[in-house]
Design an enzyme around this catalytic site. Sequence first.
Site, PDB file in Angstrom:
ATOM      1  N   GLU A 125      73.526  52.075  76.185  1.00 33.26           N
ATOM      2  CA  GLU A 125      73.933  50.734  76.653  1.00 33.26           C
ATOM      3  C   GLU A 125      73.441  50.490  78.086  1.00 33.26           C
ATOM      4  O   GLU A 125      73.720  51.285  78.998  1.00 33.26           O
ATOM      5  CB  GLU A 125      75.457  50.590  76.567  1.00 33.26           C
ATOM      6  CG  GLU A 125      75.895  49.149  76.801  1.00 33.26           C
ATOM      7  CD  GLU A 125      77.392  48.954  76.595  1.00 33.26           C
ATOM      8  OE1 GLU A 125      77.989  49.601  75.716  1.00 33.26           O
ATOM      9  OE2 GLU A 125      77.959  48.130  77.342  1.00 33.26           O
TER      10      GLU A 125
ATOM     11  N   LYS B 148      87.374  50.766  75.378  1.00 28.61           N
ATOM     12  CA  LYS B 148      85.986  50.952  74.926  1.00 28.61           C
ATOM     13  C   LYS B 148      85.082  51.133  76.148  1.00 28.61           C
ATOM     14  O   LYS B 148      84.213  52.003  76.179  1.00 28.61           O
ATOM     15  CB  LYS B 148      85.544  49.746  74.087  1.00 28.61           C
ATOM     16  CG  LYS B 148      84.170  49.869  73.485  1.00 28.61           C
ATOM     17  CD  LYS B 148      83.070  49.393  74.408  1.00 28.61           C
ATOM     18  CE  LYS B 148      81.697  49.580  73.791  1.00 28.61           C
ATOM     19  NZ  LYS B 148      80.612  49.343  74.731  1.00 28.61           N
TER      20      LYS B 148
ATOM     21  N   ASP C 163      81.886  66.903  71.515  1.00 34.15           N
ATOM     22  CA  ASP C 163      82.040  66.093  70.309  1.00 34.15           C
ATOM     23  C   ASP C 163      82.687  64.752  70.689  1.00 34.15           C
ATOM     24  O   ASP C 163      83.899  64.674  70.900  1.00 34.15           O
ATOM     25  CB  ASP C 163      82.925  66.896  69.331  1.00 34.15           C
ATOM     26  CG  ASP C 163      83.191  66.173  68.040  1.00 34.15           C
ATOM     27  OD1 ASP C 163      82.981  64.953  67.965  1.00 34.15           O
ATOM     28  OD2 ASP C 163      83.643  66.846  67.094  1.00 34.15           O
TER      29      ASP C 163
ATOM     30  N   HIS D  26      75.435  42.741  83.455  1.00 32.96           N
ATOM     31  CA  HIS D  26      75.078  43.257  82.134  1.00 32.96           C
ATOM     32  C   HIS D  26      73.726  42.691  81.697  1.00 32.96           C
ATOM     33  O   HIS D  26      72.845  43.421  81.257  1.00 32.96           O
ATOM     34  CB  HIS D  26      76.162  42.870  81.137  1.00 32.96           C
ATOM     35  CG  HIS D  26      75.958  43.459  79.788  1.00 32.96           C
ATOM     36  ND1 HIS D  26      76.222  44.777  79.514  1.00 32.96           N
ATOM     37  CD2 HIS D  26      75.490  42.919  78.644  1.00 32.96           C
ATOM     38  CE1 HIS D  26      75.926  45.020  78.255  1.00 32.96           C
ATOM     39  NE2 HIS D  26      75.477  43.903  77.706  1.00 32.96           N
TER      40      HIS D  26
HETATM   41  C1  MEV Z   1      81.127  46.794  77.513  1.00 30.41           C
HETATM   42  O1  MEV Z   1      80.474  47.865  76.886  1.00 30.41           O
HETATM   43  C2  MEV Z   1      82.413  47.278  78.146  1.00 30.41           C
HETATM   44  C3  MEV Z   1      83.291  46.173  78.756  1.00 30.41           C
HETATM   45  O2  MEV Z   1      83.559  45.184  77.783  1.00 30.41           O
HETATM   46  C4  MEV Z   1      84.555  46.853  79.199  1.00 30.41           C
HETATM   47  C5  MEV Z   1      85.626  45.912  79.680  1.00 30.41           C
HETATM   48  O3  MEV Z   1      85.680  44.752  79.268  1.00 30.41           O
HETATM   49  O4  MEV Z   1      86.493  46.400  80.434  1.00 30.41           O
HETATM   50  C6  MEV Z   1      82.580  45.513  79.898  1.00 30.41           C
END
Ligand code: MEV
Length: 452
Positions: free
Chosen positions: A85, A280, A296, A393
């Site tokens: 990513e 996530k 793992d 991003h």
């Molecule tokens: C993207 O991979 C992760 C985010 O969505 C985490 C978040 O919103 O805290 C940017």
Amino acid sequence: MIQAIKGFSKLSKQAKIEWLLSNYASNRDRSLEMLEGYWHNRPEVQKLHDEFIENTLSNYYMPFGVAPNFLINNRLYALPLAIEESSVVAAAAKAANFWLERGGFKTSVIGTVKIGHVHFIWKGYNVMALRKLLDENMNMFFESTDQITQNMRARGGGVVSIALIDKTDSEPNYYQLEAKFETCDSMGANFINSCLEAFAKVLTTLVEGAVHSLGDAPVQVIMSILSNFTPGCLVRAEVWCKIDEIEEGSGIENREFVDKFCRAIRIAEIEPYRAVTQNKGIMNGIDGLVIASGNDFRATEACAHAYAARNGRYTSLTHAEVVGNEFHFWIELPLSLGTVGGITNLHPMVRFSHELLGYPSASQLMEIAAVAGLAQNFSAVRSLITSGIQKGHMKMHLLNILNQLEATDSEKEAIIHFFKDKIVSHSAAIETFLSVRGLGNTSEINQAKSSN
Ligand code: MEV
């Protein structure tokens, strides 16, 4: 129609590839070139990869990046991160630099106990008698694993405890032998499973020997397996600084920044929709490190999310508060990691990761991984409450878009320069590319590609 194949795993690598491509590939030669292109140029390394799993055809590359300047317990680390990513390594590095100037990260390991179960069915009625039988013969369980645990005991680990758990409230006649383990620097899955299988045999034998006094009820072992939920293998990482020291740089007041930050974390604490996304993001950092260190990541993911839901409602893994004039941000989560065993001593890149990290113990690796998660979350929330997440991003993702368009290096340079002070969107990137290349519309790009 494609016919199912018998004995595929027994074929040579070449034969496997031939069968696969002749049945599934639209362009055999192109696919073959691609698969072979990803083979390692040193046959002995490729052989190592081939033997990690069954039916290896090639290697699946992931970027291996590094985020330097992580000050953890007053020691500087460069964190290896294997992740595809775009923005994850950049986000980690940004958080590292931010906290480098504010005292760095502090960590502590709260526990290292791992757990496994012999799940069994027993239709007897005198649970007290069963418990007494097991307790009185506890030494048999320990002795049954003497050989398996010998090395681990020499390193200070082994079987910590064994107990009978009555689960008949949830399922008729269902019991567990629950065993706890200390596996030192190894993740310990094989060790734990081997011990559990030995315990299952002892359990069966013991109950068989006392079957009359236990109401003629034998034990039916359903399975013996470790649990990837390891709430006893817990680590904490934290940062704090004076609110005056925040000086975050995006024009927002320090006090407003920490208020919004704490509010954002609070939202993740109370709102599962946000918590899942936030966690996530935390796992972006943790998984990157876990993969780079040869651990793992599926186990780590499963465990982290189970822990986030441990009280019956899914919640945030991180927490933030303001105490007096201090901002405080921390993570607490279970991480079951190893620095010996598995592929840690085999995979050359994994070995390099361990070298970068100064050959950490499993506990130190837990601490470093927790920091990677906290740092990732800090950067994500920092962007979310200031510029928005897309700015950074999409800047990182721009290169992916340009690569998909097959932009040349000089086109990339011009387009990246163009977006220096602008917001990147997918359509804006395409538009700029078209104008830099002097094309009218996207169909001209496709024409150019297909004529290649
Ligand atoms: C993207 O991979 C992760 C985010 O969505 C985490 C978040 O919103 O805290 C940017």
